[in-house]
Each structure stands twice: as structure tokens, then as C-alpha cells.
Design a protein around this motif. Structure first.
Motif, PDB file in Angstrom:
ATOM      1  N   GLY A  77      14.010 -64.727 -43.286  1.00 56.48           N
ATOM      2  CA  GLY A  77      12.703 -64.103 -43.080  1.00 56.48           C
ATOM      3  C   GLY A  77      12.066 -64.379 -41.742  1.00 56.48           C
ATOM      4  O   GLY A  77      11.409 -63.512 -41.168  1.00 56.48           O
ATOM      5  N   SER A  78      12.250 -65.580 -41.206  1.00 57.78           N
ATOM      6  CA  SER A  78      11.664 -65.914 -39.910  1.00 57.78           C
ATOM      7  C   SER A  78      12.430 -65.217 -38.800  1.00 57.78           C
ATOM      8  O   SER A  78      13.669 -65.162 -38.840  1.00 57.78           O
ATOM      9  CB  SER A  78      11.706 -67.426 -39.678  1.00 57.78           C
ATOM     10  OG  SER A  78      10.921 -68.101 -40.638  1.00 57.78           O
ATOM     11  N   PRO A  79      11.734 -64.667 -37.802  1.00 57.62           N
ATOM     12  CA  PRO A  79      12.411 -64.012 -36.682  1.00 57.62           C
ATOM     13  C   PRO A  79      13.428 -64.937 -36.028  1.00 57.62           C
ATOM     14  O   PRO A  79      13.164 -66.122 -35.823  1.00 57.62           O
ATOM     15  CB  PRO A  79      11.261 -63.674 -35.728  1.00 57.62           C
ATOM     16  CG  PRO A  79      10.066 -63.585 -36.617  1.00 57.62           C
ATOM     17  CD  PRO A  79      10.277 -64.605 -37.689  1.00 57.62           C
ATOM     18  N   LYS A  85       7.583 -66.917 -27.159  1.00 60.54           N
ATOM     19  CA  LYS A  85       6.563 -67.356 -28.108  1.00 60.54           C
ATOM     20  C   LYS A  85       5.719 -66.191 -28.605  1.00 60.54           C
ATOM     21  O   LYS A  85       5.426 -66.084 -29.797  1.00 60.54           O
ATOM     22  CB  LYS A  85       5.688 -68.418 -27.463  1.00 60.54           C
ATOM     23  CG  LYS A  85       4.748 -69.102 -28.442  1.00 60.54           C
ATOM     24  CD  LYS A  85       4.076 -70.310 -27.823  1.00 60.54           C
ATOM     25  CE  LYS A  85       3.208 -71.042 -28.845  1.00 60.54           C
ATOM     26  NZ  LYS A  85       2.573 -72.257 -28.256  1.00 60.54           N
ATOM     27  N   TRP A  86       5.311 -65.288 -27.719  1.00 64.59           N
ATOM     28  CA  TRP A  86       4.507 -64.148 -28.130  1.00 64.59           C
ATOM     29  C   TRP A  86       5.322 -63.168 -28.967  1.00 64.59           C
ATOM     30  O   TRP A  86       4.836 -62.633 -29.953  1.00 64.59           O
ATOM     31  CB  TRP A  86       3.928 -63.441 -26.902  1.00 64.59           C
ATOM     32  CG  TRP A  86       2.770 -64.183 -26.295  1.00 64.59           C
ATOM     33  CD1 TRP A  86       2.167 -65.307 -26.789  1.00 64.59           C
ATOM     34  CD2 TRP A  86       2.091 -63.854 -25.094  1.00 64.59           C
ATOM     35  NE1 TRP A  86       1.151 -65.692 -25.963  1.00 64.59           N
ATOM     36  CE2 TRP A  86       1.067 -64.824 -24.914  1.00 64.59           C
ATOM     37  CE3 TRP A  86       2.231 -62.842 -24.156  1.00 64.59           C
ATOM     38  CZ2 TRP A  86       0.203 -64.804 -23.833  1.00 64.59           C
ATOM     39  CZ3 TRP A  86       1.361 -62.816 -23.067  1.00 64.59           C
ATOM     40  CH2 TRP A  86       0.364 -63.779 -22.905  1.00 64.59           C
ATOM     41  N   GLU A  92       6.376 -62.242 -36.510  1.00 65.76           N
ATOM     42  CA  GLU A  92       5.950 -62.909 -37.739  1.00 65.76           C
ATOM     43  C   GLU A  92       4.710 -62.245 -38.319  1.00 65.76           C
ATOM     44  O   GLU A  92       4.560 -62.134 -39.540  1.00 65.76           O
ATOM     45  CB  GLU A  92       5.691 -64.396 -37.479  1.00 65.76           C
ATOM     46  CG  GLU A  92       6.961 -65.205 -37.282  1.00 65.76           C
ATOM     47  CD  GLU A  92       6.704 -66.700 -37.249  1.00 65.76           C
ATOM     48  OE1 GLU A  92       5.509 -67.096 -37.299  1.00 65.76           O
ATOM     49  OE2 GLU A  92       7.676 -67.472 -37.178  1.00 65.76           O
ATOM     50  N   GLN A  93       3.805 -61.785 -37.454  1.00 67.11           N
ATOM     51  CA  GLN A  93       2.602 -61.094 -37.932  1.00 67.11           C
ATOM     52  C   GLN A  93       2.991 -59.831 -38.694  1.00 67.11           C
ATOM     53  O   GLN A  93       2.422 -59.531 -39.748  1.00 67.11           O
ATOM     54  CB  GLN A  93       1.698 -60.740 -36.758  1.00 67.11           C
ATOM     55  CG  GLN A  93       0.463 -59.955 -37.172  1.00 67.11           C
ATOM     56  CD  GLN A  93      -0.440 -59.637 -35.995  1.00 67.11           C
ATOM     57  OE1 GLN A  93      -0.795 -60.528 -35.221  1.00 67.11           O
ATOM     58  NE2 GLN A  93      -0.814 -58.374 -35.853  1.00 67.11           N
ATOM     59  N   GLN A  94       3.953 -59.078 -38.171  1.00 65.11           N
ATOM     60  CA  GLN A  94       4.389 -57.861 -38.844  1.00 65.11           C
ATOM     61  C   GLN A  94       4.998 -58.174 -40.204  1.00 65.11           C
ATOM     62  O   GLN A  94       4.724 -57.486 -41.196  1.00 65.11           O
ATOM     63  CB  GLN A  94       5.426 -57.121 -37.983  1.00 65.11           C
ATOM     64  CG  GLN A  94       6.009 -55.880 -38.638  1.00 65.11           C
ATOM     65  CD  GLN A  94       4.968 -54.807 -38.893  1.00 65.11           C
ATOM     66  OE1 GLN A  94       4.587 -54.090 -37.983  1.00 65.11           O
ATOM     67  NE2 GLN A  94       4.494 -54.682 -40.127  1.00 65.11           N
ATOM     68  N   VAL A  95       5.807 -59.220 -40.266  1.00 69.22           N
ATOM     69  CA  VAL A  95       6.442 -59.614 -41.522  1.00 69.22           C
ATOM     70  C   VAL A  95       5.378 -60.006 -42.555  1.00 69.22           C
ATOM     71  O   VAL A  95       5.460 -59.626 -43.726  1.00 69.22           O
ATOM     72  CB  VAL A  95       7.441 -60.775 -41.274  1.00 69.22           C
ATOM     73  CG1 VAL A  95       7.882 -61.389 -42.596  1.00 69.22           C
ATOM     74  CG2 VAL A  95       8.645 -60.275 -40.501  1.00 69.22           C
ATOM     75  N   VAL A  96       4.385 -60.750 -42.116  1.00 75.59           N
ATOM     76  CA  VAL A  96       3.310 -61.166 -43.025  1.00 75.59           C
ATOM     77  C   VAL A  96       2.524 -59.951 -43.518  1.00 75.59           C
ATOM     78  O   VAL A  96       2.139 -59.871 -44.693  1.00 75.59           O
ATOM     79  CB  VAL A  96       2.376 -62.183 -42.341  1.00 75.59           C
ATOM     80  CG1 VAL A  96       1.129 -62.443 -43.198  1.00 75.59           C
ATOM     81  CG2 VAL A  96       3.113 -63.492 -42.083  1.00 75.59           C
TER      82      VAL A  96
END
Length: 204
Positions: A77-79, A85-86, A92-96
Motif C-alpha cells: 500500500g505504501s508508495p 519526499k513530496w 500517500e494522500q491519494q491512497v488515503v
């Protein structure tokens, strides 16, 4: 009784399509079909996934690898990869936004293929991706758990067999290291196509 399989939303194939759409109904179907012990096609080999957070996606983005069409993919799940970093933060924001939190695993399915294939092919595809989802092990071969959360640590498992048909034809299953796969193929399927059709027809 096997639950009727989910299908990609028709909006994915219109003019205002989205490249990726979360597929919560696939997750519910997987749990009812393969994880629930009362299901006629339950698979005890997924016991380690009972408490895993798995996100599912439909996609209409064509994907090819080594000259072959990719119709399914299982990833952590984690990129991953060499992201800045950006870049990692927006990924991660999109996944959330899709799943509410970062899942342990994400399974992406080709929407075009899935709306055209038969029930047996769809089930085989989903199970193929589920078999990639494995719990990591430590140096002694014991299941690994996160020190901070105590939850299982998941990794992507490779295929059991990676060989060319020509090598097997020329040298045989034993020399090519695919004897177990050949023996499995020569046995009667545990889940026959007619059995799938009968169970699905009852609930459709």
C-alpha cells in the motif's frame, strides 16, 4: 453459495471517465467468496490475510510488461520506488483519499478485461493477485510483525513458476523445475467451471 461478482462501473467507459476508481465491492466479494469459511470456494491459504487492509482499484489504463498485457497487479500500500519526499506525500494522500488510510496491500484490476471475461477467469485473476500477498518472515522463517503496531508485515510474493514453454517441452518438467505445477495441472480442478456457473446462477 457464491456471491455475484462485482463489475466495473459503466461511468469508467464514458467520455468523463476516471483512470482509477476504488472498488470497495470487490473487497466485500473477496471476503464473502474466498475468506469466509462457509463459502463453497473458500481458500484456507488466505488465513494470513484475515486482518489485512486490502484496497482494490478498477483501472482503464492499459498496461503492458515484457510484451504481455497486465490485467491485475498486487502491490504494497505504501508508495514504493525512488520517489522524492513530496512525490511520496502526494501519492500517500491519494491512497488515503481512496481507502481512508494507507492499506497493507493494493490490488488493481483491468476494468476492460474484467467486464468481458467469464466468472471462472475473473475468480482466477483475483486469486492470482491474492496469492502474491504474503506475510513477511524473519531470519528464522517465523511470521514477521511490526514492532510499533504488532500487526503483520506484508510483502509481495513472486510466482511459483517462471519458465518458458519451450524449455519444458525440450527438457521436461523436472529439469525445468516445474514438476509441482505440471502435477497440479494434470489433476482435476478443485473448483470446476460448471460448479462456479451453477453457484453464481443461483444468486444472480
Amino acid at each position: 453459495m457464491i456471491a455475484k461478482r462485482p463489475t466495473p462501473p459503466e461511468t469508467m467507459f464514458g467520455d468523463d471517465f476516471k483512470s482509477f476508481v476504488p472498488a470497495a465491492d470487490v473487497g466485500e466479494w473477496v471476503e464473502a467468496t474466498f475468506f469466509d469459511s462457509s463459502s463453497p470456494v473458500a481458500n484456507p491459504e488466505y488465513e494470513h490475510l484475515a486482518n489485512a487492509h486490502i484496497g482494490y482499484l478498477w483501472t482503464v489504463v492499459e498496461n503492458n510488461r515484457k510484451g504481455k498485457r497486465v490485467i491485475g497487479q498486487c502491490e504494497t500500500g505504501s508508495p514504493q520506488g525512488t520517489m522524492g519526499k513530496w512525490s511520496r506525500a502526494w501519492a500517500e494522500q491519494q491512497v488515503v483519499e481512496w481507502f481512508g488510510s494507507v492499506p497493507n496491500l493494493i490490488i488493481t484490476l483491468d476494468a476492460d478485461h474484467c467486464r468481458e471475461c467469464g466468472d471462472a477467469e475473473f475468480m482466477a485473476l483475483v486469486e492470482h493477485e491474492l496469492y502474491h500477498a504474503a506475510q513477511d518472515v524473519d531470519a528464522f522463517g517465523a511470521p514477521k510483525f511490526s514492532r510499533s503496531t504488532g500487526r503483520p508485515v506484508f510483502v509481495i510474493r513472486g510466482h511459483d513458476v517462471e519458465e518458458f514453454v519451450g524449455v519444458v517441452r525440450r527438457y521436461g518438467a523436472d529439469a525445468a523445475g516445474v514438476r509441482a505445477m505440471v502435477d497440479a495441472a494434470n489433476q482435476k480442478p478443485e473448483i470446476a467451471r460448471v460448479r462456479i456457473a451453477t453457484h453464481v446462477a443461483r444468486v444472480s
